[in-house]
Scaffold this active site. Structure first.
Site, PDB file in Angstrom:
ATOM      1  N   HIS A   1      -4.203   0.949   7.558  1.00 18.87           N
ATOM      2  CA  HIS A   1      -2.876   1.568   7.607  1.00 18.87           C
ATOM      3  C   HIS A   1      -2.822   2.772   6.662  1.00 18.87           C
ATOM      4  O   HIS A   1      -2.374   3.864   7.050  1.00 18.87           O
ATOM      5  CB  HIS A   1      -1.827   0.522   7.226  1.00 18.87           C
ATOM      6  CG  HIS A   1      -0.427   1.025   7.221  1.00 18.87           C
ATOM      7  ND1 HIS A   1       0.496   0.648   8.174  1.00 18.87           N
ATOM      8  CD2 HIS A   1       0.236   1.855   6.372  1.00 18.87           C
ATOM      9  CE1 HIS A   1       1.657   1.252   7.915  1.00 18.87           C
ATOM     10  NE2 HIS A   1       1.520   1.972   6.815  1.00 18.87           N
ATOM     11  N   GLU A   2      -3.273   2.581   5.423  1.00 22.21           N
ATOM     12  CA  GLU A   2      -3.203   3.667   4.439  1.00 22.21           C
ATOM     13  C   GLU A   2      -4.171   4.791   4.782  1.00 22.21           C
ATOM     14  O   GLU A   2      -3.848   5.968   4.599  1.00 22.21           O
ATOM     15  CB  GLU A   2      -3.443   3.133   3.026  1.00 22.21           C
ATOM     16  CG  GLU A   2      -2.434   2.088   2.572  1.00 22.21           C
ATOM     17  CD  GLU A   2      -0.972   2.467   2.764  1.00 22.21           C
ATOM     18  OE1 GLU A   2      -0.636   3.664   2.674  1.00 22.21           O
ATOM     19  OE2 GLU A   2      -0.161   1.561   3.017  1.00 22.21           O
TER      20      GLU A   2
ATOM     21  N   CYS B   1       6.086  -0.299   7.286  1.00 21.86           N
ATOM     22  CA  CYS B   1       5.682   0.874   6.515  1.00 21.86           C
ATOM     23  C   CYS B   1       6.833   1.292   5.610  1.00 21.86           C
ATOM     24  O   CYS B   1       7.993   1.315   6.048  1.00 21.86           O
ATOM     25  CB  CYS B   1       5.324   2.008   7.466  1.00 21.86           C
ATOM     26  SG  CYS B   1       4.745   3.504   6.646  1.00 21.86           S
ATOM     27  N   LEU B   2       6.514   1.630   4.376  1.00 26.24           N
ATOM     28  CA  LEU B   2       7.558   2.097   3.453  1.00 26.24           C
ATOM     29  C   LEU B   2       8.227   3.372   3.958  1.00 26.24           C
ATOM     30  O   LEU B   2       9.368   3.654   3.599  1.00 26.24           O
ATOM     31  CB  LEU B   2       6.960   2.330   2.061  1.00 26.24           C
ATOM     32  CG  LEU B   2       6.485   1.080   1.323  1.00 26.24           C
ATOM     33  CD1 LEU B   2       5.780   1.462   0.021  1.00 26.24           C
ATOM     34  CD2 LEU B   2       7.641   0.139   1.057  1.00 26.24           C
TER      35      LEU B   2
ATOM     36  N   GLY C   1       0.828  -1.193   0.000  1.00 31.75           N
ATOM     37  CA  GLY C   1       0.000   0.000   0.000  1.00 31.75           C
ATOM     38  C   GLY C   1       0.863   1.242   0.000  1.00 31.75           C
ATOM     39  O   GLY C   1       2.020   1.207   0.423  1.00 31.75           O
TER      40      GLY C   1
END
Length: 169
Positions: free
Chosen positions: A118-119, A76-77, A34
């Protein structure tokens, strides 16, 4: 940008479709499951997802969460390498729009529900580390401070041509 709530999308135009494509390409290249627009410096309520071979996006989401909860590893990115068990609702019904302004309803459990929550948190200025208990959050923050990338120059972000009403870098 990550701590600021994103603005609703009002214009479903070619610029928005380019933003969705850029988010999708960036997410797939990362690779991630995501990516929210604020993570690339665009303060609009848009995210993409790729979970269990389901590739999509959602604009201006609103969520209905199940009462059933689960805790599972989450990363998380925006925090490379950081993974912690994070509590989330097990199921979600997300309502919003696609890039053409058509209504969309997305229903999911498990990883899809986790990703959508999350997003959407990113769109609200909330990070997954905010959902950790105080002891885990302290460990996570220590890990962030000790990470190789901590203190590196901020990467240059390609600005979106989409009107961001002053919310872009």
């Amino acid at each position: 940008m990550l701590r600021t709530a994103a603005d609703p999308v009002r214009d479903f135009d070619a610029e928005l479709r380019r933003l969705v494509k850029d988010l999708t390409d960036t997410m797939l290249d990362a690779p991630g499951v995501g990516l929210a627009a604020p993570q690339i410096g665009v303060g609009l309520r848009v995210f993409t997802f790729h979970v269990d071979d389901q590739l999509g996006h959602l604009i201006n989401p609103s969520l209905e969460l199940s009462d059933e909860q689960e805790t599972d590893d989450e990363g998380c990115l925006s925090f490379p390498g950081l993974v912690y068990p994070t509590p989330r609702a097990f199921g979600v019904v997300a309502k919003g729009f696609n890039m053409y302004g058509e209504p969309v309803t997305l229903k999911g459990t498990g990883q899809l529900a986790r990703c959508v929550q999350h997003e959407t948190d990113h769109l609200d200025g909330v990070l997954f580390i905010d959902r950790l208990d105080p002891a885990q959050r302290k460990l996570a923050m220590r890990e962030v401070r000790e990470a190789e990338w901590w203190g590196d120059p901020v990467p240059q972000v390609k600005l979106s041509p989409h009107p961001t009403r002053g919310k872009a870098l």
